[in-house]
Design a protein around this motif. Structure first.
Motif, PDB file in Angstrom:
ATOM      1  N   ASN A  14      34.636  35.288  41.469  1.00 26.55           N
ATOM      2  CA  ASN A  14      34.807  34.797  42.251  1.00 26.55           C
ATOM      3  C   ASN A  14      35.576  35.391  43.903  1.00 26.55           C
ATOM      4  OD1 ASN A  14      35.834  33.194  39.292  1.00 26.55           O
ATOM      5  ND2 ASN A  14      37.946  34.594  39.851  1.00 26.55           N
ATOM      6  N   ASP A  18      39.427  38.619  51.599  1.00 26.31           N
ATOM      7  CA  ASP A  18      40.584  38.994  51.476  1.00 26.31           C
ATOM      8  C   ASP A  18      40.790  38.738  53.546  1.00 26.31           C
ATOM      9  OD1 ASP A  18      40.134  39.579  49.220  1.00 26.31           O
ATOM     10  OD2 ASP A  18      39.796  42.048  49.585  1.00 26.31           O
ATOM     11  N   GLY A  64      37.327  39.775  46.284  1.00 20.35           N
ATOM     12  CA  GLY A  64      36.892  39.000  45.147  1.00 20.35           C
ATOM     13  C   GLY A  64      36.107  40.774  44.135  1.00 20.35           C
ATOM     14  N   ASN A  68      32.896  42.563  44.841  1.00 16.66           N
ATOM     15  CA  ASN A  68      32.887  44.251  45.038  1.00 16.66           C
ATOM     16  C   ASN A  68      32.553  44.951  44.289  1.00 16.66           C
ATOM     17  OD1 ASN A  68      34.859  42.978  47.073  1.00 16.66           O
ATOM     18  ND2 ASN A  68      36.739  43.822  46.077  1.00 16.66           N
ATOM     19  N   THR A 134      45.433  34.782  45.551  1.00 19.98           N
ATOM     20  CA  THR A 134      45.040  34.420  45.740  1.00 19.98           C
ATOM     21  C   THR A 134      44.400  33.153  45.240  1.00 19.98           C
ATOM     22  OG1 THR A 134      43.169  35.984  44.558  1.00 19.98           O
ATOM     23  CG2 THR A 134      42.653  34.290  44.480  1.00 19.98           C
ATOM     24  N   ASP A 299      37.456  48.675  41.403  1.00 20.67           N
ATOM     25  CA  ASP A 299      35.926  47.852  41.395  1.00 20.67           C
ATOM     26  C   ASP A 299      35.391  48.985  41.732  1.00 20.67           C
ATOM     27  OD1 ASP A 299      37.986  45.594  41.429  1.00 20.67           O
ATOM     28  OD2 ASP A 299      37.845  45.137  43.995  1.00 20.67           O
TER      29      ASP A 299
HETATM   30  C1  26A Z   1      41.423  34.882  39.808  1.00 18.77           C
HETATM   31  N1  26A Z   1      42.194  36.460  41.141  1.00 18.77           N
HETATM   32  C2  26A Z   1      43.316  36.001  40.827  1.00 18.77           C
HETATM   33  C3  26A Z   1      40.985  36.554  41.517  1.00 18.77           C
HETATM   34  C4  26A Z   1      40.978  37.525  42.658  1.00 18.77           C
HETATM   35  C5  26A Z   1      40.455  38.657  42.823  1.00 18.77           C
HETATM   36  N2  26A Z   1      38.676  38.799  42.943  1.00 18.77           N
HETATM   37  C6  26A Z   1      39.026  37.689  41.542  1.00 18.77           C
HETATM   38  N3  26A Z   1      39.533  37.157  41.250  1.00 18.77           N
HETATM   39  N4  26A Z   1      42.285  38.631  42.658  1.00 18.77           N
HETATM   40  C7  26A Z   1      42.694  39.043  43.725  1.00 18.77           C
HETATM   41  N5  26A Z   1      40.941  39.549  43.512  1.00 18.77           N
HETATM   42  C8  26A Z   1      40.173  40.848  44.421  1.00 18.77           C
HETATM   43  O1  26A Z   1      40.848  41.810  44.006  1.00 18.77           O
HETATM   44  C9  26A Z   1      40.046  42.929  45.231  1.00 18.77           C
HETATM   45  C10 26A Z   1      41.028  44.291  44.810  1.00 18.77           C
HETATM   46  O2  26A Z   1      40.318  44.834  43.242  1.00 18.77           O
HETATM   47  C11 26A Z   1      40.534  40.565  45.733  1.00 18.77           C
HETATM   48  O3  26A Z   1      39.494  39.693  46.714  1.00 18.77           O
HETATM   49  C12 26A Z   1      40.532  42.324  46.373  1.00 18.77           C
HETATM   50  O4  26A Z   1      39.231  42.535  46.854  1.00 18.77           O
END
Ligand code: 26A
Length: 344
Positions: A14, A18, A64, A68, A134, A299
């Motif tokens: 996804n 941020d 995402g 990352n 998110t 990540d």
């Molecule tokens: C569906 N969800 C909850 C998410 C995320 C996510 N990336 C994809 N799907 N919730 C948080 N993140 C990402 O995790 C990163 C840190 O590990 C954030 O965008 C952030 O860059």
């Protein structure tokens, strides 16, 4: 492995922007958030984004989780090594994402949704904790319609390693399964991250359906504990869970599964299918004063590890590359890597 082949690593998840800020317990309390967590936004969380931007001097940073990691792997690998798939909108936020991936040399193939907004993640930093909230937006509309387009599917057929961020289980389990089966059929490498405790907890059925296809499974200690809890395992200890993960039934018998559990500053644990011993790899030490924030550390670990896999490095070296990249990333603001580039 074919390190010289272009776009040998294909990642799916996804793409999010941020909205990251330092804040305090009061803000966490106001939105009923844990200091260290990652969740999907509910209606009550939506005002958080404006509040972070208006009152907390929030920064907009490419995010995402798997995006990352993809940027991180490309940071280490030769140009044109990594391609990333996911859903985005056609707006200011996706323009910022495109700039960031361009700087990293990452190729992205977004399913652009003209009607939906690019997904956003509120990242609230309190000390060394981060709370991620998110709102998936356009990312939630990814699916087989995009993956099966001839020009995208040819990228899938070309790649040797697939990396799926477990957060995508909330979006398109069919897309994940398509890649999983493609990997097993063609003896390619399928790597999955558990991503967050709520994934093995609330998406158990789809996670379990993908399990036979995992060649590498990566999680941290809280995700391992959530897996143990939702699967009624007798122990939630990372050392026990990592072994269970390595030894679940496996579809492709040509590759032994490797399970990896990171534990923050504690050593990373690795179990290999059918082997009794658990290996431990200490993390790269860092002076606490040098830590900017730990958002994206996991990540970065996955990104460095994937680069090692692509380059055909021994397992211990790939783990070390992950720990090296994590150390670089936590010295930057958000899930970012230092430029000019450093070499492993
Ligand atoms: C569906 N969800 C909850 C998410 C995320 C996510 N990336 C994809 N799907 N919730 C948080 N993140 C990402 O995790 C990163 C840190 O590990 C954030 O965008 C952030 O860059």
């Amino acid at each position: 492995m074919a390190a010289r082949k272009e776009f040998a690593l294909l990642c799916l998840e996804n793409p999010l922007l941020d909205i990251q800020a330092q804040a305090d317990q009061a803000l966490l309390d106001k939105y009923e958030l844990k200091a260290n967590d990652a969740i999907l936004a509910e209606e009550k969380h939506i005002p958080l984004y404006e509040e972070l931007l208006n009152n907390y001097d929030a920064k907009l940073i490419a995010g995402g989780a798997a995006q990352n990691s993809a940027r991180g792997a490309q940071y280490i690998l030769p140009p044109n090594s990594v391609v990333y798939l996911g859903g985005a909108g056609d707006d200011k936020y996706s323009a910022i994402l495109k700039d960031a991936v361009k700087q990293a040399g990452l190729r992205v193939e977004y399913r652009v949704d003209p009607k939906e907004k690019t997904g956003r993640c509120g990242a609230i930093i309190t000390g060394h904790n981060r709370s991620l909230v998110t709102d998936l937006g356009a990312a939630n509309h990814y699916g087989l319609d995009h993956l099966k387009k001839p020009e995208i599917w040819s990228l899938v057929e070309n790649a040797e390693v697939y990396y799926i961020g477990g957060f995508h289980f909330t979006v398109s389990p069919p897309a994940i399964m398509e890649l999983a089966k493609q990997a097993a059929e063609h003896n390619k490498t399928f790597v999955l991250s558990l991503s967050a405790p709520f994934i093995p907890q609330f998406f158990k059925e789809v996670v379990d359906a993908s399990a036979p296809y995992w060649d590498y499974i990566i999680g941290n200690e809280t995700e391992a504990a959530a897996y143990a809890e939702s699967h009624d395992l007798p122990s939630k200890e990372p050392k026990d869970v990592v072994k269970v993960l390595a030894n679940l039934p496996k579809e492709n018998g040509k590759r032994k599964r490797v399970a990896i559990v990171t534990q923050g500053t504690e050593p990373t644990l690795v179990a290999i299918q059918g082997e009794d011993a658990i290996q431990e790899f200490p993390v790269h030490a860092i002076e606490p004063a040098k830590i900017n924030d730990t958002n994206g550390a996991g990540d970065a670990f996955a990104g460095g590890f994937l680069a090692g896999l692509l380059e055909g490095k021994p397992l211990a070296t790939s783990i070390d590359m992950g720990q090296w990249l994590a150390k670089l990333s936590i010295q930057e603001l958000g899930p970012s890597y230092p430029f000019p580039k450093q070499a492993y």
